[in-house]
Motif scaffolding. Structure first.
Motif, PDB file in Angstrom:
ATOM      1  N   GLU A 139      41.011  20.158  49.124  1.00 35.86           N
ATOM      2  CA  GLU A 139      41.045  18.705  49.219  1.00 35.86           C
ATOM      3  C   GLU A 139      41.713  18.150  47.969  1.00 35.86           C
ATOM      4  OE1 GLU A 139      37.418  16.725  51.053  1.00 35.86           O
ATOM      5  OE2 GLU A 139      36.621  18.644  50.342  1.00 35.86           O
ATOM      6  N   HIS A 144      43.383  14.364  45.966  1.00 33.29           N
ATOM      7  CA  HIS A 144      43.409  12.905  45.865  1.00 33.29           C
ATOM      8  C   HIS A 144      44.719  12.506  45.189  1.00 33.29           C
ATOM      9  CE1 HIS A 144      42.048   8.800  45.280  1.00 33.29           C
ATOM     10  NE2 HIS A 144      42.513   8.886  44.041  1.00 33.29           N
ATOM     11  N   CYS A 145      45.410  11.564  45.782  1.00 32.55           N
ATOM     12  CA  CYS A 145      46.662  11.063  45.214  1.00 32.55           C
ATOM     13  C   CYS A 145      46.344   9.871  44.317  1.00 32.55           C
ATOM     14  CB  CYS A 145      47.624  10.639  46.319  1.00 32.55           C
ATOM     15  SG  CYS A 145      49.160   9.910  45.690  1.00 32.55           S
ATOM     16  N   SER A 146      46.694   9.971  43.036  1.00 33.63           N
ATOM     17  CA  SER A 146      46.464   8.878  42.095  1.00 33.63           C
ATOM     18  C   SER A 146      47.415   7.713  42.359  1.00 33.63           C
ATOM     19  CB  SER A 146      46.652   9.370  40.660  1.00 33.63           C
ATOM     20  OG  SER A 146      45.712  10.382  40.377  1.00 33.63           O
ATOM     21  N   LEU A 174      40.217  18.105  44.383  1.00 33.06           N
ATOM     22  CA  LEU A 174      38.831  17.679  44.443  1.00 33.06           C
ATOM     23  C   LEU A 174      37.907  18.867  44.658  1.00 33.06           C
ATOM     24  CD1 LEU A 174      39.273  14.588  46.798  1.00 33.06           C
ATOM     25  CD2 LEU A 174      39.166  14.609  44.299  1.00 33.06           C
ATOM     26  N   CYS A 187      51.710  14.164  48.146  1.00 31.77           N
ATOM     27  CA  CYS A 187      50.913  13.334  49.042  1.00 31.77           C
ATOM     28  C   CYS A 187      51.655  13.143  50.369  1.00 31.77           C
ATOM     29  CB  CYS A 187      50.660  11.977  48.384  1.00 31.77           C
ATOM     30  SG  CYS A 187      49.811  10.798  49.445  1.00 31.77           S
ATOM     31  N   SER A 199      33.259  12.170  54.060  1.00 33.42           N
ATOM     32  CA  SER A 199      34.131  11.010  53.937  1.00 33.42           C
ATOM     33  C   SER A 199      33.906  10.034  55.079  1.00 33.42           C
ATOM     34  CB  SER A 199      35.595  11.453  53.889  1.00 33.42           C
ATOM     35  OG  SER A 199      35.933  12.125  55.077  1.00 33.42           O
ATOM     36  N   GLU A 240      45.182   8.066  48.509  1.00 29.80           N
ATOM     37  CA  GLU A 240      44.962   8.865  49.720  1.00 29.80           C
ATOM     38  C   GLU A 240      44.216  10.160  49.388  1.00 29.80           C
ATOM     39  OE1 GLU A 240      45.713   9.862  53.889  1.00 29.80           O
ATOM     40  OE2 GLU A 240      45.730   7.997  52.767  1.00 29.80           O
ATOM     41  N   ASN A 241      43.205  10.497  50.198  1.00 28.90           N
ATOM     42  CA  ASN A 241      42.551  11.807  50.143  1.00 28.90           C
ATOM     43  C   ASN A 241      43.079  12.624  51.308  1.00 28.90           C
ATOM     44  OD1 ASN A 241      40.967  11.198  47.916  1.00 28.90           O
ATOM     45  ND2 ASN A 241      39.263  10.496  49.143  1.00 28.90           N
TER      46      ASN A 241
END
Length: 76
Positions: A5, A7-9, A39, A28, A66, A13-14
């Motif tokens: 998993e 996460h886009c900073s 993650l 992403c 989520s 978006e996860n």
């Protein structure tokens, strides 16, 4: 399978990604950005027709889901 998993900073978006090698660049899928953080994921396994999280029996419910809709604990 090595599914992780991320996460886009950039856009928040996860997403999940199959990672074959450690040198593979992850972008992403939404914004194509490369500011990605890996993650921590809960361990899960398939029991019959359902996927079961390792935390399902710990009394924590779906706090790490989520969607907060889990067929194994009945949360909705």
């Amino acid at each position: 399978m090595p599914i992780y998993e991320f996460h886009c900073s950039g856009c928040g978006e996860n997403f999940e990604e199959l990672v074959i090698g450690q040198t593979e660049t992850i972008n992403c899928p939404k914004c194509k950005g490369s500011e990605i953080k890996k993650l921590m994921s809960a361990f899960a396994f398939k029991a019959g027709d359902n996927f079961v999280s390792s935390s399902a029996g710990s009394g924590s419910g779906c706090s790490s889901c989520s969607t907060h809709k889990c067929g194994t604990c009945g949360s909705s």
